[in-house]
Enzyme design. Structure first.
Site, mmCIF file in Angstrom:
data_model
loop_
_atom_site.group_PDB
_atom_site.id
_atom_site.type_symbol
_atom_site.label_atom_id
_atom_site.label_comp_id
_atom_site.label_asym_id
_atom_site.label_seq_id
_atom_site.Cartn_x
_atom_site.Cartn_y
_atom_site.Cartn_z
ATOM 1 N N GLU A 1 33.634 31.782 63.729
ATOM 2 C CA GLU A 1 34.143 32.215 62.469
ATOM 3 C C GLU A 1 34.917 31.024 61.766
ATOM 4 O O GLU A 1 35.879 30.803 62.523
ATOM 5 C CB GLU A 1 34.643 33.603 62.240
ATOM 6 C CG GLU A 1 35.155 33.759 60.820
ATOM 7 C CD GLU A 1 35.732 35.042 60.541
ATOM 8 O OE1 GLU A 1 36.289 35.390 59.436
ATOM 9 O OE2 GLU A 1 35.482 35.784 61.455
ATOM 10 N N GLU B 1 40.921 28.501 62.298
ATOM 11 C CA GLU B 1 41.998 28.858 61.252
ATOM 12 C C GLU B 1 43.063 27.732 61.173
ATOM 13 O O GLU B 1 43.553 27.034 62.389
ATOM 14 C CB GLU B 1 42.539 30.257 61.150
ATOM 15 C CG GLU B 1 43.699 30.046 60.292
ATOM 16 C CD GLU B 1 43.186 30.080 58.597
ATOM 17 O OE1 GLU B 1 43.665 29.142 57.848
ATOM 18 O OE2 GLU B 1 41.997 30.568 58.476
ATOM 19 N N ASP C 1 41.117 21.439 62.122
ATOM 20 C CA ASP C 1 39.889 21.380 61.322
ATOM 21 C C ASP C 1 38.550 21.570 61.788
ATOM 22 O O ASP C 1 38.079 21.120 62.824
ATOM 23 C CB ASP C 1 40.047 19.613 61.083
ATOM 24 C CG ASP C 1 39.162 19.273 59.840
ATOM 25 O OD1 ASP C 1 38.055 19.878 59.802
ATOM 26 O OD2 ASP C 1 39.381 18.450 59.037
ATOM 27 N N ASP D 1 37.402 28.583 50.771
ATOM 28 C CA ASP D 1 37.994 28.000 49.250
ATOM 29 C C ASP D 1 37.070 27.485 48.430
ATOM 30 O O ASP D 1 36.132 26.710 48.749
ATOM 31 C CB ASP D 1 38.926 26.819 49.610
ATOM 32 C CG ASP D 1 40.238 26.574 48.695
ATOM 33 O OD1 ASP D 1 39.647 26.759 47.552
ATOM 34 O OD2 ASP D 1 41.366 26.373 49.136
ATOM 35 N N THR E 1 36.925 44.084 53.148
ATOM 36 C CA THR E 1 38.270 44.005 53.328
ATOM 37 C C THR E 1 39.119 44.457 51.887
ATOM 38 O O THR E 1 38.305 44.903 51.021
ATOM 39 C CB THR E 1 38.772 42.457 53.272
ATOM 40 O OG1 THR E 1 38.262 41.908 51.861
ATOM 41 C CG2 THR E 1 37.788 41.639 54.164
ATOM 42 N N LYS E 2 40.401 44.743 52.268
ATOM 43 C CA LYS E 2 41.032 45.102 51.143
ATOM 44 C C LYS E 2 40.893 44.247 49.825
ATOM 45 O O LYS E 2 40.790 44.738 48.688
ATOM 46 C CB LYS E 2 42.625 45.087 51.468
ATOM 47 C CG LYS E 2 43.008 46.086 52.496
ATOM 48 C CD LYS E 2 44.537 46.186 52.888
ATOM 49 C CE LYS E 2 44.737 46.943 53.959
ATOM 50 N NZ LYS E 2 46.270 46.645 54.556
ATOM 51 N N GLU F 1 38.433 42.492 49.075
ATOM 52 C CA GLU F 1 36.895 42.681 48.242
ATOM 53 C C GLU F 1 36.922 44.182 47.740
ATOM 54 O O GLU F 1 36.242 44.259 46.694
ATOM 55 C CB GLU F 1 35.809 42.703 49.475
ATOM 56 C CG GLU F 1 34.339 42.664 49.003
ATOM 57 C CD GLU F 1 33.388 42.218 50.067
ATOM 58 O OE1 GLU F 1 32.258 42.496 49.796
ATOM 59 O OE2 GLU F 1 33.834 41.900 51.080
#
Length: 246
Positions: free
Chosen positions: A77, A102, A129, A152, A225-226, A228
């Protein structure tokens, strides 16, 4: 990146840098965020156990089997954010190994904290990265799946060159997939969704699983998710795409 973890570039950021060379998109901006005591504690105590250091050396499936202690399928992910979705998916699929990528320290700390809370053993974290990780740490034909959720959007036209989903990088992702393995993307920016569809559809190694060759309904495998759920209540759209390696 999901939920309140979404890291949309603020309006104040000006991108005056030259375009990155093909295959290396700088799709994030380093900036300080809130780093709670719990996240900091998890970062300091759990990173040695669940973190994987970036190395300029391709890792084979055998190398990753040694890291996880088994040869289960591997899903990567890109952009875990605060780890809400990543941890839930890993908890629901204990027989699949997950690599979470991440760059932001607060996000890594939050994900490590969730690993402890869920008691996960099938999730490892790399703070680096993503383009360089794909290039240097994932051998061709290694991955059973790739998740890119709410990257992003770089919504200003002059910033579109910094979006992650670009043809050279998508080609590199496709090369890392096993035959019939998948890449699943989701975004709540319609313009970026259209770009994703165009770029993924143009990659000769990939096949769109949508019967209409467009978008798909949100699979149950991607938890809401919260962030979404809040967007759904406000009538915001979300677009999912699922492509497989030919």
């Amino acid at each position: 990146m999901n939920d309140t973890e979404q890291t949309t570039a603020p309006e104040a950021i000006e991108d005056n840098s030259p375009s990155q060379p093909y295959g290396h998109i700088k799709s994030y901006v380093h900036r300080k965020g809130h780093f709670s005591e719990g996240q900091k504690r998890a970062y300091e105590t759990l990173l040695p156990q669940f973190g994987v250091a970036y190395q300029e050396q391709l890792k084979s499936t055998t190398d990753w089997a040694d890291i996880f202690g088994n040869d289960n399928p591997i899903v990567l992910e890109i952009g875990c954010g605060m780890g809400e979705t990543t941890a839930k998916i890993a908890a629901q699929n204990p027989n699949i190994n997950y690599i979470g990528v991440e760059v932001f320290t607060a996000g890594v700390g939050a994900l490590l904290k969730r690993i402890a809370e869920y008691g996960l053993t099938n999730l490892r974290v790399i703070q680096h990265d993503a383009v360089e990780i794909i290039r240097d740490m994932i051998a061709h034909g290694t991955l059973d799946g790739i998740h890119i959720y709410f990257p992003d959007p770089w919504h200003k036209a002059r910033h579109h060159k910094r979006r992650l989903i670009q043809p050279p990088f998508v080609h590199e992702l496709a090369l890392r997939l096993k035959p019939n393995a998948y890449i699943h993307c989701a975004t709540d920016w319609e313009n970026y969704a259209e770009q994703m569809l165009e770029v993924l559809s143009a990659e000769v190694l990939l096949h769109n699983t949508s019967p209409t060759q467009g978008f798909i309904p949100r699979p149950e495998s991607r938890p809401l998710t919260k962030y979404e759920n809040r967007g759904n209540r406000l009538g915001h759209g979300v677009w999912d795409l699922m492509f497989t390696r030919k």
